[in-house]
Design an enzyme around this catalytic site. Structure first.
Site, PDB file in Angstrom:
ATOM      1  N   GLY A  71       0.806  -1.218   0.000  1.00 43.58           N
ATOM      2  CA  GLY A  71       0.000   0.000   0.000  1.00 43.58           C
ATOM      3  C   GLY A  71       0.843   1.274   0.000  1.00 43.58           C
ATOM      4  O   GLY A  71       0.527   2.241  -0.696  1.00 43.58           O
ATOM      5  N   ASN A 151      -8.100   4.267   8.441  1.00 39.53           N
ATOM      6  CA  ASN A 151      -7.587   3.092   9.139  1.00 39.53           C
ATOM      7  C   ASN A 151      -7.738   3.179  10.651  1.00 39.53           C
ATOM      8  O   ASN A 151      -7.752   2.163  11.326  1.00 39.53           O
ATOM      9  CB  ASN A 151      -6.111   2.873   8.781  1.00 39.53           C
ATOM     10  CG  ASN A 151      -5.302   4.133   8.872  1.00 39.53           C
ATOM     11  OD1 ASN A 151      -5.579   5.120   8.174  1.00 39.53           O
ATOM     12  ND2 ASN A 151      -4.305   4.148   9.729  1.00 39.53           N
ATOM     13  N   HIS A 201      -1.799  -7.652   2.551  1.00 40.37           N
ATOM     14  CA  HIS A 201      -1.767  -8.163   3.933  1.00 40.37           C
ATOM     15  C   HIS A 201      -2.956  -7.726   4.775  1.00 40.37           C
ATOM     16  O   HIS A 201      -3.097  -8.144   5.920  1.00 40.37           O
ATOM     17  CB  HIS A 201      -0.429  -7.838   4.610  1.00 40.37           C
ATOM     18  CG  HIS A 201      -0.227  -6.415   5.046  1.00 40.37           C
ATOM     19  ND1 HIS A 201      -0.450  -6.001   6.335  1.00 40.37           N
ATOM     20  CD2 HIS A 201       0.196  -5.321   4.373  1.00 40.37           C
ATOM     21  CE1 HIS A 201      -0.151  -4.712   6.442  1.00 40.37           C
ATOM     22  NE2 HIS A 201       0.236  -4.269   5.260  1.00 40.37           N
ATOM     23  N   THR A 237      12.106  -7.304 -10.424  1.00 43.29           N
ATOM     24  CA  THR A 237      11.595  -8.662 -10.672  1.00 43.29           C
ATOM     25  C   THR A 237      10.318  -8.878  -9.865  1.00 43.29           C
ATOM     26  O   THR A 237      10.249  -8.505  -8.687  1.00 43.29           O
ATOM     27  CB  THR A 237      12.671  -9.693 -10.255  1.00 43.29           C
ATOM     28  OG1 THR A 237      13.848  -9.412 -11.021  1.00 43.29           O
ATOM     29  CG2 THR A 237      12.213 -11.117 -10.503  1.00 43.29           C
ATOM     30  N   CYS A 325       1.374   1.905  12.479  1.00 43.27           N
ATOM     31  CA  CYS A 325       2.581   2.623  12.120  1.00 43.27           C
ATOM     32  C   CYS A 325       2.916   3.686  13.153  1.00 43.27           C
ATOM     33  O   CYS A 325       4.026   4.160  13.203  1.00 43.27           O
ATOM     34  CB  CYS A 325       2.406   3.279  10.750  1.00 43.27           C
ATOM     35  SG  CYS A 325       1.619   2.199   9.589  1.00 43.27           S
TER      36      CYS A 325
HETATM   37  C1  LIG Z   1      -5.058   3.270   4.888  1.00 41.57           C
HETATM   38  C2  LIG Z   1      -3.703   2.655   4.723  1.00 41.57           C
HETATM   39  N1  LIG Z   1      -2.922   3.043   3.702  1.00 41.57           N
HETATM   40  C3  LIG Z   1      -1.709   2.524   3.497  1.00 41.57           C
HETATM   41  C4  LIG Z   1      -1.195   1.582   4.346  1.00 41.57           C
HETATM   42  C5  LIG Z   1       0.178   1.026   4.084  1.00 41.57           C
HETATM   43  O1  LIG Z   1       0.078  -0.239   3.473  1.00 41.57           O
HETATM   44  P1  LIG Z   1       1.346  -1.243   3.475  1.00 41.57           P
HETATM   45  O2  LIG Z   1       1.500  -1.706   4.899  1.00 41.57           O
HETATM   46  O3  LIG Z   1       0.930  -2.362   2.557  1.00 41.57           O
HETATM   47  O4  LIG Z   1       2.496  -0.502   2.979  1.00 41.57           O
HETATM   48  C6  LIG Z   1      -1.948   1.157   5.450  1.00 41.57           C
HETATM   49  C7  LIG Z   1      -1.391   0.175   6.416  1.00 41.57           C
HETATM   50  O5  LIG Z   1      -1.652   0.219   7.595  1.00 41.57           O
HETATM   51  C8  LIG Z   1      -3.250   1.692   5.630  1.00 41.57           C
HETATM   52  O6  LIG Z   1      -4.023   1.318   6.644  1.00 41.57           O
END
Ligand SMILES: Cc1ncc(COP(=O)(O)O)c(C=O)c1O
Length: 395
Positions: A71, A151, A201, A237, A325
């Site tokens: 993401g 999120n 994931h 790749t 995060c």
């Molecule tokens: C809304 C949102 N965007 C982007 C991401 C980032 O995705 P990734 O962990 O696959 O880099 C997250 C992950 O928590 C998310 O919740």
């Protein structure tokens, strides 16, 4: 007691069927999809089958799918790719104050490069007003990026309405659908988007793989330079097992989505109502109805989020204080601040996110344990004690 995982917004376990589907691509069909021999061509077929599966699920064309490393990469590619490809046209980007850091940080990076970014405010429930998007558009605007669902608080944005506004003004529209993809049904046509980010994931697929939908005709400057993979849009790749796993996760989501949505919504409501019945001085963060089926975000007065998380963890229950995060950061959540919570209120926040393997007995276990933890923590809080002096309420 078996551990209870209620942090599906952070990540999900990989489904056993996804693992099964991926395994042959580590050892047997291990070729490089860019190689012309049969090892390579078998891997190439697997990647193209996965692209077709993903495209059909999204109502897109296979050529409109670019596989990425997740993401974060999809968001970076969409935002920087559009900005760099259109810098002669304009330098203005519109986004919201409550985006994931994987959108906010590329925007801050572009600000340092001379782009201007408008971070739209949201209302107390976390909604972006589409008329604010319309008002912010200028003749220098090249991109609007608004997330599908938040999120942290789960609020679902009026993406189709915002997309219509962007389309009427011929401006590219990107949505970060990492939290909704595979969890609720939609096509890129329903949402009126030109670009859409997703990540495996979050839907019982592997980590480190995702995709960006890029509407045909949308010009993006590549941000990875090297080989000619993905139609020269993304060098490197292919992660063949990861891509196969993503496609299998999509196949499973397609079958399970409707039933899971009803079941998880029921469990979420049980958790929310149960918390409100058992604990006083608590508020629900995010929109009461326009929210992800699996999200419960609450603020509990006179309790520190971290203390609650650690106490719950000791009882075998995993949840979060905000996005994964930022769980190592002491900064208050930018999302909770943007919906108007005080720093104090943000500190007492908890996010439970439910998923495929959540059971009713697990929710009941949380409802048994959490009120006791809150009572214990409040008993240690002088501020709580003075706030209740002379009254008989507790909780
Ligand atoms: C809304 C949102 N965007 C982007 C991401 C980032 O995705 P990734 O962990 O696959 O880099 C997250 C992950 O928590 C998310 O919740």
């Amino acid at each position: 007691m078996k551990a209870i995982y209620l942090d599906y917004a952070a990540t999900t376990p990989v489904d056993a069927e996804v693992i099964e589907a991926m395994l042959p691509y580590f050892r047997d069909t291990f070729g490089n999809p860019s190689s012309i021999h049969s090892f390579g061509q078998q891997a190439h077929s697997a990647v193209e089958d996965a692209r077709e599966k993903l495209a059909s699920f999204l109502g897109a064309k296979p050529i409109e799918i670019v596989f990425t490393g997740g993401g974060t990469e999809s968001n970076n590619f969409a935002i920087k790719g559009i900005a760099w490809a259109n810098r002669k046209k304009g330098n203005h980007i519109i986004t919201s104050a409550i985006e994931h850091h994987a959108v906010l940080e590329p925007c801050h990076f572009l600000e340092r490069e001379g782009f201007e970014v408008t971070f739209l405010p949201v209302d107390a429930q976390g909604l972006v007003d589409p008329s604010d998007v319309a008002k912010a558009i200028s003749d220098r605007t090249i991109l609007v990026s608004i997330m599908h669902a938040n999120n942290e608080i789960g609020t679902l944005q009026p993406i189709a309405d915002i997309g219509k506004i962007a389309r009427e003004r011929s401006i590219c529209f990107h949505t970060d659908a990492v939290q909704t993809f595979g969890r609720m049904p939609f096509t890129v046509g329903d949402l009126n988007v030109d670009l859409l980010s997703l990540s495996a994931h979050k839907l019982y697929g592997p980590k480190g793989v995702g995709a960006l939908f890029v509407r045909q005709g949308t010009r993006l400057e590549p941000h990875m330079h090297g080989g000619e993979q993905e139609g020269k849009r993304r060098a490197s790749t292919h992660n063949v097992p990861g891509i196969v796993g993503l496609a299998k996760a999509v196949e499973l989501a397609e079958k399970a989505m409707a039933e899971e949505d009803t079941r998880i919504t029921g469990l979420r409501n049980r958790l929310t109502c149960g918390i409100f019945d058992r604990i006083d001085r608590v508020r629900l963060n995010g929109h009461p109805e326009k929210r992800l089926a699996n999200n419960v975000n609450i603020s509990i007065e006179y309790c520190e989020g971290e203390a609650m998380i650690l106490s719950l963890d000791l009882m075998g229950i995993a949840c979060s204080t905000g996005s994964a995060c930022s769980s190592t950061s002491v900064e208050p959540s930018h999302v909770l601040r943007a919906i108007g919570l005080s720093v104090e209120e943000t500190r007492g926040s908890l996010r439970f996110s439910l998923g495929r393997y959540t059971e009713e007995s697990q929710i009941d276990q949380v409802l048994e344990v959490l009120p006791k933890i809150v009572k214990r923590l409040r008993a240690m809080s002088p501020a709580y004690r003075s706030s209740t002096a002379g009254s008989a309420t507790g909780g």
